[in-house]
Design an enzyme around this catalytic site. Structure first.
Site, mmCIF file in Angstrom:
data_model
loop_
_atom_site.group_PDB
_atom_site.id
_atom_site.type_symbol
_atom_site.label_atom_id
_atom_site.label_comp_id
_atom_site.label_asym_id
_atom_site.label_seq_id
_atom_site.Cartn_x
_atom_site.Cartn_y
_atom_site.Cartn_z
ATOM 1 N N LYS A 159 78.797 -62.226 19.876
ATOM 2 C CA LYS A 159 78.177 -61.250 18.965
ATOM 3 C C LYS A 159 78.131 -59.871 19.620
ATOM 4 O O LYS A 159 78.437 -58.857 18.995
ATOM 5 C CB LYS A 159 76.764 -61.715 18.577
ATOM 6 N N GLN A 177 68.396 -65.540 18.532
ATOM 7 C CA GLN A 177 69.314 -66.682 18.495
ATOM 8 C C GLN A 177 68.524 -67.987 18.359
ATOM 9 O O GLN A 177 67.617 -68.263 19.142
ATOM 10 C CB GLN A 177 70.172 -66.687 19.775
ATOM 11 N N ASP A 226 69.793 -61.307 10.126
ATOM 12 C CA ASP A 226 70.097 -62.709 9.805
ATOM 13 C C ASP A 226 69.594 -63.072 8.402
ATOM 14 O O ASP A 226 69.978 -64.097 7.846
ATOM 15 C CB ASP A 226 69.416 -63.638 10.824
#
Ligand code: NDP
Length: 296
Positions: free
Chosen positions: A54, A98, A121
């Site tokens: 990422k 994460q 997200d």
């Protein structure tokens, strides 16, 4: 009939190119460089790979990447304090924690501490509510990537019969909301659905997000349907570890009109959409026009 293969890798490269162009324009015209902060707690090797990838993709798109690696025994208070600092930092437009987090940390609490406008997200309850009520939200990356591929392939999805197999908060539910937003007639199937094969055979658009290797056989696919395989499963085959989806590709490809392969389908779109969400968040933060085609 053999299906058209929807090339997620090529499409993701196109999306990343669009993001990079938009980032360059933001820098040139407004002196803004979007920034994405990724927070990793602990040393899970798979998560470390995702976080590295990422960060690398963020920099390649011309954006700033801020990696925060915390030890596995980080307390909830320490993690929440970091999120508070990132929420307040104007250089940070997107924050991603994460998952999975170590067991002693409450994921819901942590995710809901992220400023919703920076929640790239799309897991914060405010974004879930905004998406569910058809308002401007940050949309979860994997279903957003599926929607982009479907729009690219079909143009309008209005009136199509869509079946989503799987009802997770990360994939199945937001996928169903997005398809509903594009005026599909949507069915969500799950482990308690009766006669799943018959339900799947109704679908013009069949999205499999189950986490069971090759569970959906070709004879569950309506001839000509578009099949989006979200599954990523590692299995042993012929003495090697291979990646397979939730759809039995070899039989489905003979029946479907279009299909995403695994690997090279939905997977590459997830990071591309994370970058898209970061640039969208930066535009919104500065009251600027959002990039076209990169949001739901
Ligand atoms: P979850 O385990 O959270 O959810 C799986 C869903 O599948 C559940 O709703 C479950 O139903 C349903 N299910 C399980 N077994 C069956 C069955 N036999 N029949 C019908 N439904 C069933 O998984 P995720 O949504 O997080 O992920 C799904 C897949 O997508 C995984 O393979 C994952 O690796 C992959 N994935 C891929 C991403 C990408 O970037 N391409 C990103 C995220 C996920 P119930 O609710 O009733 O238990």
């Amino acid at each position: 009939m053999t299906a058209t293969i929807i090339d997620g890798k090529a499409f993701a490269a196109k999306v990343r190119g669009e993001v990079a162009k938009h980032v360059a324009r933001l820098k040139e015209e407004h002196g803004i460089t979007p920034g994405l902060a990724v927070v990793l707690v602990g040393e899970d090797p798979a998560s470390e790979v995702y976080v590295r990838s990422k960060g690398k993709s963020t920099v390649e798109a011309g954006m700033n990447s801020y990696e925060h690696k915390l030890p596995a025994d980080t307390s909830e208070a320490e993690l929440l304090a970091l999120i508070g600092r990132l929420n307040a930092d104007p250089a940070v437009n997107g924050i991603l924690v994460q998952l999975p987090l170590p067991k002693h940390l409450n994921s819901d609490l942590v995710i809901n501490a992220i400023e919703p406008a920076k929640d790239v997200d799309g897991f914060h309850i405010s974004n879930v509510g905004l998406l569910g009520t058809g308002q401007k939200a940050m949309v979860p990356c994997t279903p957003l990537g599926c929607l982009m591929m479907l729009r690219d392939h079909h143009g309008s999805l209005a009136g199509m019969e869509a079946v989503v197999v799987g009802r997770s908060n990360i994939v199945g539910k937001p996928m169903a909301q997005l398809l509903l937003g594009d005026s599909c007639t949507v069915t969500i199937a799950h482990s308690r659905t009766k006669d799943l094969g018959a339900v799947c055979r109704r679908a013009d658009i069949l999205v499999a997000a189950v986490g069971r290797p090759e569970m959906v056989p070709g004879d569950w696919v309506k001839p000509g349907a578009t099949v989006i395989d979200v599954g990523i499963n590692r299995i042993e085959r012929g003495g090697k570890t291979v990646l397979v989806g939730d759809v039995d590709y070899d039989s489905a490809v003979k029946v479907a009109g279009a299909i995403t392969p695994v690997p090279g389908g939905v997977g590459p779109m997830t990071i591309a959409c994370l970058l898209a969400n970061t640039v969208t968040a930066a535009c919104r933060a500065h009251g600027l026009a959002e990039p076209e085609g990169l949001t739901a």
